[in-house]
Design an enzyme around this catalytic site. Structure first.
Site, mmCIF file in Angstrom:
data_model
loop_
_atom_site.group_PDB
_atom_site.id
_atom_site.type_symbol
_atom_site.label_atom_id
_atom_site.label_comp_id
_atom_site.label_asym_id
_atom_site.label_seq_id
_atom_site.Cartn_x
_atom_site.Cartn_y
_atom_site.Cartn_z
ATOM 1 N N GLU A 188 -88.235 31.379 97.399
ATOM 2 C CA GLU A 188 -88.492 32.259 98.541
ATOM 3 C C GLU A 188 -89.358 33.456 98.097
ATOM 4 O O GLU A 188 -89.380 34.493 98.762
ATOM 5 C CB GLU A 188 -87.179 32.732 99.174
ATOM 6 C CG GLU A 188 -86.335 31.589 99.691
ATOM 7 C CD GLU A 188 -85.382 31.991 100.804
ATOM 8 O OE1 GLU A 188 -85.690 32.886 101.601
ATOM 9 O OE2 GLU A 188 -84.297 31.388 100.857
ATOM 10 N N TRP A 189 -90.044 33.285 96.999
ATOM 11 C CA TRP A 189 -90.848 34.338 96.396
ATOM 12 C C TRP A 189 -91.819 34.998 97.378
ATOM 13 O O TRP A 189 -91.766 36.213 97.583
ATOM 14 C CB TRP A 189 -91.489 33.735 95.147
ATOM 15 C CG TRP A 189 -92.551 34.492 94.430
ATOM 16 C CD1 TRP A 189 -92.974 35.775 94.646
ATOM 17 C CD2 TRP A 189 -93.322 33.994 93.317
ATOM 18 N NE1 TRP A 189 -93.960 36.092 93.750
ATOM 19 C CE2 TRP A 189 -94.189 35.033 92.925
ATOM 20 C CE3 TRP A 189 -93.361 32.785 92.631
ATOM 21 C CZ2 TRP A 189 -95.086 34.888 91.872
ATOM 22 C CZ3 TRP A 189 -94.257 32.642 91.582
ATOM 23 C CH2 TRP A 189 -95.106 33.685 91.213
ATOM 24 N N PRO A 190 -92.714 34.233 98.060
ATOM 25 C CA PRO A 190 -93.660 34.927 98.942
ATOM 26 C C PRO A 190 -93.007 35.668 100.114
ATOM 27 O O PRO A 190 -93.478 36.733 100.511
ATOM 28 C CB PRO A 190 -94.594 33.825 99.438
ATOM 29 C CG PRO A 190 -93.963 32.529 99.086
ATOM 30 C CD PRO A 190 -92.991 32.775 97.980
ATOM 31 N N LEU A 191 -91.925 35.113 100.644
ATOM 32 C CA LEU A 191 -91.245 35.775 101.769
ATOM 33 C C LEU A 191 -90.864 37.215 101.406
ATOM 34 O O LEU A 191 -91.063 38.138 102.195
ATOM 35 C CB LEU A 191 -89.992 34.978 102.149
ATOM 36 C CG LEU A 191 -88.912 35.673 102.985
ATOM 37 C CD1 LEU A 191 -89.448 36.085 104.344
ATOM 38 C CD2 LEU A 191 -87.710 34.763 103.174
ATOM 39 N N TYR A 192 -90.368 37.399 100.202
ATOM 40 C CA TYR A 192 -89.919 38.737 99.800
ATOM 41 C C TYR A 192 -91.071 39.599 99.291
ATOM 42 O O TYR A 192 -90.918 40.813 99.162
ATOM 43 C CB TYR A 192 -88.821 38.617 98.724
ATOM 44 C CG TYR A 192 -87.528 38.077 99.318
ATOM 45 C CD1 TYR A 192 -86.591 38.930 99.885
ATOM 46 C CD2 TYR A 192 -87.269 36.705 99.350
ATOM 47 C CE1 TYR A 192 -85.426 38.442 100.459
ATOM 48 C CE2 TYR A 192 -86.103 36.207 99.921
ATOM 49 C CZ TYR A 192 -85.188 37.084 100.477
ATOM 50 O OH TYR A 192 -84.036 36.604 101.056
ATOM 51 N N ASP A 234 -86.157 33.690 108.365
ATOM 52 C CA ASP A 234 -85.207 32.583 108.535
ATOM 53 C C ASP A 234 -85.330 31.981 109.936
ATOM 54 O O ASP A 234 -85.460 32.714 110.922
ATOM 55 C CB ASP A 234 -83.763 33.087 108.402
ATOM 56 C CG ASP A 234 -83.430 33.502 106.987
ATOM 57 O OD1 ASP A 234 -84.325 33.479 106.117
ATOM 58 O OD2 ASP A 234 -82.260 33.862 106.760
ATOM 59 N N ASP A 246 -83.116 32.093 96.130
ATOM 60 C CA ASP A 246 -83.363 33.145 97.109
ATOM 61 C C ASP A 246 -83.854 34.426 96.414
ATOM 62 O O ASP A 246 -83.855 34.497 95.184
ATOM 63 C CB ASP A 246 -82.056 33.394 97.892
ATOM 64 C CG ASP A 246 -82.318 33.817 99.332
ATOM 65 O OD1 ASP A 246 -83.410 34.359 99.605
ATOM 66 O OD2 ASP A 246 -81.438 33.621 100.185
HETATM 67 C C1 GLA Z 1 -81.630 34.206 103.136
HETATM 68 C C2 GLA Z 1 -82.408 32.903 103.175
HETATM 69 C C3 GLA Z 1 -81.682 31.899 104.043
HETATM 70 C C4 GLA Z 1 -80.275 31.667 103.507
HETATM 71 C C5 GLA Z 1 -79.535 32.986 103.413
HETATM 72 C C6 GLA Z 1 -78.211 32.839 102.703
HETATM 73 O O1 GLA Z 1 -81.605 34.857 104.378
HETATM 74 O O2 GLA Z 1 -83.719 33.127 103.638
HETATM 75 O O3 GLA Z 1 -82.399 30.678 104.094
HETATM 76 O O4 GLA Z 1 -80.352 31.033 102.265
HETATM 77 O O5 GLA Z 1 -80.288 33.966 102.708
HETATM 78 O O6 GLA Z 1 -77.526 34.040 102.558
#
Ligand code: GLA
Length: 364
Positions: free
Chosen positions: A191-195, A219, A159
């Site tokens: 989750e690199w691109p999301l952030y 999410d 994450d």
């Molecule tokens: C972020 C991620 C989710 C999950 C939660 C856990 O929001 O995007 O998929 O892993 O953290 O805290």
């Protein structure tokens, strides 16, 4: 190494646009179960022993996956999300599982999952803390990668909370290298691109070289509005993100929430169909121990799974938006095409879709 050379050749043939992370994993979209959407950060095993984040939960899911046809259908990874660790690292600086909820420890859990012919996934964070406030891996990438390898873990969801966004790329790449250095095959879910999106357009070439799949957007929640927002985001960014998908690396629109509470059966069918068209990882987040037979049948539908897992490995795209209809198309191996037609109108009953000049009709 021979295998690496072979994989590289395969990657160049199949996906000339960018090289995939050459760890030999995720040649097809990952399939499995992931706890987050359904079970979240429920750590109260006193009040809620059946649903809290504990070794028991994963062992029971593994049992059901074998007994109820999930494994046979292709679901392979049993994945832990946030809230598994103790709030303190051990004396040697290593992450440790919460001792009350995971009395056997992660290595034993991995052994159990492996004894069922399945694989175990774990969760950590590139920054100072996980999103739920547990210890993050910043400053500990090599230690944590080695710990996961020592425990025989097979997948890491990494994450991006509590991290300076300018250091995201470096962090994700360093963890990728650290995992590689352990010598264990560990599928790397990022989750690199999301952030990064809120600050700059992510470099998908680098992401594909670093990760086996990557989250781009919010999410998923157990609601149709959440599924629609993911589809809308994907359609409006498809020129940027779709070309980077292919064997070894995939765009991840987040978990399948089929079998929970918030979607009608038609909406569940839509999520399943569209996730297959998008060549998305199929990571289910529901309670496999207690799921309605229709949802189970849908999730185990061999025809849709065959589309998801098609060896050509091309991500489908939205090709028509007209009159509250969407057409999504995915080219498949052997010159076939998968087509999904989605009626997004939320008033009235079923409607017929007739389209005379769509590219998909011309292709047929
Ligand atoms: C972020 C991620 C989710 C999950 C939660 C856990 O929001 O995007 O998929 O892993 O953290 O805290």
């Amino acid at each position: 190494m021979c295998r690496a050379v072979f994989l590289l050749a395969l990657t160049v043939l199949v996906c000339p646009a960018a090289e995939a992370l050459d760890n030999g994993l995720a040649l097809k979209p990952t399939m499995g179960w992931l706890h987050w959407e359904r079970f979240m950060c429920n750590t109260d095993c006193y009040k809620d022993p059946n649903n809290c984040i504990s070794e028991r939960l994963y062992m029971q899911m593994a049992d059901v996956m074998v007994k109820e046809g999930w494994k046979e259908a292709g679901y392979e990874y049993v994945c832990i999300d946030d809230c598994w660790p103790s709030h303190q690292r051990d004396a040697k600086g290593r992450l440790q599982a919460d001792p009350k909820r995971f009395p056997g420890g992660i290595k034993k859990l991995a052994d159990y999952v492996h004894s069922k012919g399945l694989k175990l996934g774990i969760y950590a964070d590139v920054g100072k803390n996980t999103c739920a406030g547990y210890p993050g891996s910043l400053g500990y990438y090599e230690t944590d990668a080695q710990t996961f390898a020592d425990w025989d873990v097979d997948l890491l969801k990494f994450d991006g909370c509590y991290m300076d966004w300018k250091l995201l790329g470096e962090g994700y790449m360093n963890m990728s290298r650290a995992l590689n250095k352990t010598g264990r095959s560990i599928l790397y879910s990022c989750e690199w691109p999301l952030y990064e999106w809120p600050h700059k357009q992510p470099d998908y070439k680098a992401i594909r070289e670093t990760c086996n799949h990557w989250r781009n957007f919010d999410d998923v929640y157990d609601s149709w509005s959440s599924i629609k927002s993911i589809l809308d985001w994907t359609a409006s960014h498809q020129d940027t993100i779709a070309p980077s998908a292919g064997p070894g690396g995939w765009n991840d629109p987040d978990m399948l929430v089929i079998g929970n509470f918030g979607l009608s059966h038609d909406q569940q069918e839509s999520q399943m169909a569209l996730w297959a068209i998008m060549a998305a990882p199929l990571l289910v987040s529901n309670d496999l121990r207690d799921i309605c037979p229709r949802s189970k049948k849908l999730l185990q539908n061999t025809d849709i799974i065959a589309i998801s897992q098609d060896p050509l490995g091309k991500q489908g795209q939205c090709t028509i938006k007209v009159d509250s209809f969407e057409v999504w198309e995915r080219p498949l191996s052997k010159k076939r095409l998968a087509i999904a037609v989605l009626n997004t109108q939320e008033i009235g009953g079923p409607r017929g879709f007739f389209h005379q000049s769509g590219s998909w009709l011309e292709d047929l």
